[in-house]
Design an enzyme around this catalytic site. Structure first.
Site, mmCIF file in Angstrom:
data_model
loop_
_atom_site.group_PDB
_atom_site.id
_atom_site.type_symbol
_atom_site.label_atom_id
_atom_site.label_comp_id
_atom_site.label_asym_id
_atom_site.label_seq_id
_atom_site.Cartn_x
_atom_site.Cartn_y
_atom_site.Cartn_z
ATOM 1 N N ASP A 158 14.703 -0.270 0.579
ATOM 2 C CA ASP A 158 15.527 -0.395 1.786
ATOM 3 C C ASP A 158 16.576 -1.476 1.508
ATOM 4 O OD1 ASP A 158 16.497 -0.377 4.366
ATOM 5 O OD2 ASP A 158 14.687 -1.155 5.302
ATOM 6 N N ASP A 183 3.964 3.600 6.301
ATOM 7 C CA ASP A 183 3.258 3.361 7.554
ATOM 8 C C ASP A 183 4.139 2.711 8.607
ATOM 9 O OD1 ASP A 183 3.431 0.771 6.203
ATOM 10 O OD2 ASP A 183 2.129 0.054 7.817
ATOM 11 N N ARG A 203 0.021 6.897 7.054
ATOM 12 C CA ARG A 203 0.104 6.981 5.593
ATOM 13 C C ARG A 203 -0.485 8.300 5.098
ATOM 14 N NH1 ARG A 203 1.257 1.711 3.769
ATOM 15 N NH2 ARG A 203 0.284 0.008 4.903
ATOM 16 N N LYS A 249 0.817 -1.188 0.000
ATOM 17 C CA LYS A 249 0.000 0.000 0.000
ATOM 18 C C LYS A 249 0.863 1.255 0.000
ATOM 19 C CE LYS A 249 -3.022 -2.486 3.159
ATOM 20 N NZ LYS A 249 -3.387 -2.526 4.589
HETATM 21 P P1 IMP Z 1 13.036 -3.800 1.298
HETATM 22 O O1 IMP Z 1 12.559 -5.122 0.759
HETATM 23 O O2 IMP Z 1 13.921 -3.969 2.501
HETATM 24 O O3 IMP Z 1 13.697 -2.933 0.250
HETATM 25 O O4 IMP Z 1 11.788 -3.056 1.875
HETATM 26 C C1 IMP Z 1 10.895 -2.464 1.055
HETATM 27 C C2 IMP Z 1 9.532 -2.337 1.678
HETATM 28 O O5 IMP Z 1 9.574 -2.278 3.104
HETATM 29 C C3 IMP Z 1 8.916 -1.046 1.231
HETATM 30 O O6 IMP Z 1 8.146 -1.241 0.068
HETATM 31 C C4 IMP Z 1 8.106 -0.612 2.424
HETATM 32 O O7 IMP Z 1 6.805 -1.149 2.325
HETATM 33 C C5 IMP Z 1 8.810 -1.207 3.597
HETATM 34 N N1 IMP Z 1 9.714 -0.224 4.250
HETATM 35 C C6 IMP Z 1 11.055 -0.150 4.177
HETATM 36 N N2 IMP Z 1 11.541 0.877 4.877
HETATM 37 C C7 IMP Z 1 10.460 1.502 5.395
HETATM 38 C C8 IMP Z 1 10.298 2.690 6.217
HETATM 39 O O8 IMP Z 1 11.247 3.377 6.615
HETATM 40 N N3 IMP Z 1 9.029 3.015 6.552
HETATM 41 C C9 IMP Z 1 7.931 2.294 6.144
HETATM 42 N N4 IMP Z 1 8.044 1.204 5.359
HETATM 43 C C10 IMP Z 1 9.296 0.805 4.996
#
Ligand code: IMP
Ligand code: MG
Length: 189
Positions: A115, A171, A177, A55
């Site tokens: 991230d 969120d 959000r 979302k």
């Molecule tokens: P990744 O797989 O570690 O790159 O994480 C990506 C997903 O984690 C994003 O699409 C977000 O939904 C969530 N996410 C990562 N960092 C944050 C943050 O700082 N705040 C909120 N959601 C996050």
């Protein structure tokens, strides 16, 4: 509260859990406009299919698609990688798949934040297997130094520090959000 400059006030209902403004509403607005203009130029001969990742990308998608002056199409996927925690599990689960056929389409994934990059890595492979003509990424936020897999991101809104952030679609436990700016989160996870 000055309703004419809503950009940087912190909503009273969210005070106490929000830290500093990482990206102000005005900065978001201006940068999304730039990204939209760039996408308009780059895809002028072949309007893309925008694939939003629910979302977190809802706010970004809503603004970005209106900043693109082409007949784009829009679809969404829902994935889960986090559950209720603030650290990635590395496991990505598809909760809602696309409704459209990707073959021969120029696909642009619209993500809120990269991230670890694990979610995007998974999505790229998953969507890439459906024979799109091209597959690129537009991420609003990139957390510097956190990527565990190499990412080539065609469009990035802002590179930010690795702190957990909320607002503008992002969120914690489904909240915050609906803030216009992006803030660090200092409440309890
Ligand atoms: P990744 O797989 O570690 O790159 O994480 C990506 C997903 O984690 C994003 O699409 C977000 O939904 C969530 N996410 C990562 N960092 C944050 C943050 O700082 N705040 C909120 N959601 C996050
Ligand atoms: Mg997300």
């Amino acid at each position: 509260m000055d309703r004419h400059s809503p950009h940087d006030f912190t909503a009273t209902w969210a005070q106490g859990v929000l830290g500093e403004v990482v990206v102000s509403a005005k900065e978001v607005h201006d940068r999304v406009g730039e990204l939209g203009a760039q996408i308009t130029r780059d895809y002028a001969s072949s309007p893309p299919l925008l694939v939003g990742v629910l979302k977190g990308a809802i706010n970004f998608m809503a603004d970005l698609m209106r900043a693109i002056e082409l007949p784009v199409e829009v679809d969404f996927m829902a994935v889960s990688s986090y559950g209720a925690a603030t650290k990635t599990s590395g496991v990505v689960r598809i909760i809602k798949d696309l409704d459209v056929d990707l073959s021969g389409r120029d696909v642009l994934i619209v993500e809120d934040v990269v991230d670890s990059g694990l979610t995007l890595n998974y999505l790229r492979q998953y969507l890439g297997a459906r024979s799109p003509a091209s597959l690129e990424v537009c991420a609003l936020l990139l957390k510097v130094g956190e990527q565990r897999v190499e990412q080539s991101l065609k469009y990035v809104g802002f590179s930010i520090p690795a702190d957990f952030v909320v607002g503008y679609g992002l969120d914690v436990n489904e909240r915050y959000r609906n803030l216009d700016a992006i803030y660090t989160y200092v409440g309890k996870a």
